[in-house]
Design a protein around this motif. Sequence first.
Motif, mmCIF file in Angstrom:
data_model
loop_
_atom_site.group_PDB
_atom_site.id
_atom_site.type_symbol
_atom_site.label_atom_id
_atom_site.label_comp_id
_atom_site.label_asym_id
_atom_site.label_seq_id
_atom_site.Cartn_x
_atom_site.Cartn_y
_atom_site.Cartn_z
ATOM 1 N N LYS A 5 17.306 69.863 92.371
ATOM 2 C CA LYS A 5 17.846 68.510 92.539
ATOM 3 C C LYS A 5 18.816 68.535 93.714
ATOM 4 O O LYS A 5 19.565 69.495 93.892
ATOM 5 C CB LYS A 5 18.571 68.074 91.268
ATOM 6 C CG LYS A 5 19.135 66.667 91.333
ATOM 7 C CD LYS A 5 19.770 66.252 90.025
ATOM 8 C CE LYS A 5 20.222 64.813 90.094
ATOM 9 N NZ LYS A 5 20.835 64.377 88.834
ATOM 10 N N VAL A 6 18.797 67.485 94.501
ATOM 11 C CA VAL A 6 19.789 67.305 95.561
ATOM 12 C C VAL A 6 20.775 66.266 95.056
ATOM 13 O O VAL A 6 20.381 65.159 94.689
ATOM 14 C CB VAL A 6 19.140 66.846 96.875
ATOM 15 C CG1 VAL A 6 20.215 66.630 97.940
ATOM 16 C CG2 VAL A 6 18.105 67.847 97.346
ATOM 17 N N VAL A 85 27.535 79.796 83.226
ATOM 18 C CA VAL A 85 27.273 80.204 84.614
ATOM 19 C C VAL A 85 27.395 78.989 85.535
ATOM 20 O O VAL A 85 27.963 79.084 86.631
ATOM 21 C CB VAL A 85 25.887 80.872 84.751
ATOM 22 C CG1 VAL A 85 25.577 81.184 86.210
ATOM 23 C CG2 VAL A 85 25.815 82.145 83.907
ATOM 24 N N LEU A 86 26.904 77.845 85.095
ATOM 25 C CA LEU A 86 27.006 76.632 85.902
ATOM 26 C C LEU A 86 28.464 76.269 86.177
ATOM 27 O O LEU A 86 28.840 76.004 87.330
ATOM 28 C CB LEU A 86 26.298 75.464 85.202
ATOM 29 C CG LEU A 86 26.387 74.115 85.892
ATOM 30 C CD1 LEU A 86 25.784 74.174 87.294
ATOM 31 C CD2 LEU A 86 25.704 73.047 85.049
ATOM 32 N N VAL A 87 29.294 76.293 85.164
ATOM 33 C CA VAL A 87 30.725 75.989 85.343
ATOM 34 C C VAL A 87 31.357 76.997 86.311
ATOM 35 O O VAL A 87 32.139 76.621 87.194
ATOM 36 C CB VAL A 87 31.463 75.973 83.987
ATOM 37 C CG1 VAL A 87 32.965 75.949 84.172
ATOM 38 C CG2 VAL A 87 31.009 74.780 83.160
ATOM 39 N N SER A 114 34.935 68.669 90.315
ATOM 40 C CA SER A 114 34.224 69.470 89.305
ATOM 41 C C SER A 114 33.449 68.569 88.351
ATOM 42 O O SER A 114 32.284 68.821 88.041
ATOM 43 C CB SER A 114 35.203 70.329 88.496
ATOM 44 O OG SER A 114 35.845 71.262 89.303
ATOM 45 N N GLN A 115 34.105 67.524 87.896
ATOM 46 C CA GLN A 115 33.462 66.582 86.971
ATOM 47 C C GLN A 115 32.265 65.904 87.635
ATOM 48 O O GLN A 115 31.191 65.796 87.033
ATOM 49 C CB GLN A 115 34.462 65.533 86.511
ATOM 50 C CG GLN A 115 33.856 64.493 85.588
ATOM 51 C CD GLN A 115 34.865 63.411 85.206
ATOM 52 O OE1 GLN A 115 36.040 63.499 85.546
ATOM 53 N NE2 GLN A 115 34.405 62.403 84.507
ATOM 54 N N ALA A 122 23.968 67.810 85.553
ATOM 55 C CA ALA A 122 23.513 67.640 84.161
ATOM 56 C C ALA A 122 22.550 66.464 84.025
ATOM 57 O O ALA A 122 21.634 66.497 83.200
ATOM 58 C CB ALA A 122 24.702 67.459 83.235
ATOM 59 N N ASP A 123 22.720 65.453 84.860
ATOM 60 C CA ASP A 123 21.862 64.273 84.810
ATOM 61 C C ASP A 123 20.543 64.561 85.536
ATOM 62 O O ASP A 123 20.409 64.325 86.711
ATOM 63 C CB ASP A 123 22.560 63.077 85.460
ATOM 64 C CG ASP A 123 21.729 61.815 85.388
ATOM 65 O OD1 ASP A 123 20.923 61.674 84.451
ATOM 66 O OD2 ASP A 123 21.891 60.966 86.290
ATOM 67 N N GLY A 124 19.614 65.128 84.797
ATOM 68 C CA GLY A 124 18.278 65.338 85.374
ATOM 69 C C GLY A 124 17.873 66.779 85.572
ATOM 70 O O GLY A 124 16.694 67.062 85.723
ATOM 71 N N VAL A 125 18.803 67.706 85.599
ATOM 72 C CA VAL A 125 18.434 69.101 85.802
ATOM 73 C C VAL A 125 18.533 69.889 84.504
ATOM 74 O O VAL A 125 17.711 70.732 84.214
ATOM 75 C CB VAL A 125 19.313 69.772 86.894
ATOM 76 C CG1 VAL A 125 18.953 71.237 87.048
ATOM 77 C CG2 VAL A 125 19.138 69.054 88.212
#
Length: 126
Positions: A5-6, A85-87, A114-115, A122-125
């Motif tokens: 995702k971009v 890991v993402l955070v 960060s938010q 998170a929205d879509g991936v």
Amino acid sequence: MAKMKVIQISILRTGLVVVIGKSSQDIYKLVELKENKKVKDFLHKQLGDYTYPEDADGFVTLSNKNEPLLIFIKEKKSKLELLGVLVHEINHTVEYFADIMDFQEEKEFKAYLSQQIFTDIADGVL
């Protein structure tokens, strides 16, 4: 299955490529897809013939100006571990942007960024 995702970071007027996959080899596979030609061209323009790290759980790839361009997260069996890991990688990304913008001491800037990055990923991936 690998996902890409971009995301657009409007407050910085820049974008960030996010890949979640089994290995960094998935980055090469995803950018070769016809629908991802713009991403491939963008990354090649910024990085040239770049080789991505192999055995990392995650990483942030920087441009020659130290701007974050790509976040890679290795797929995990546990969603909680993947989120950890993402955070971790988002934290690195925010710190790189804070350094570039000279906002190292701006805690609210870092928290907001960060938010925004987490929400967009998170929205879509995930």
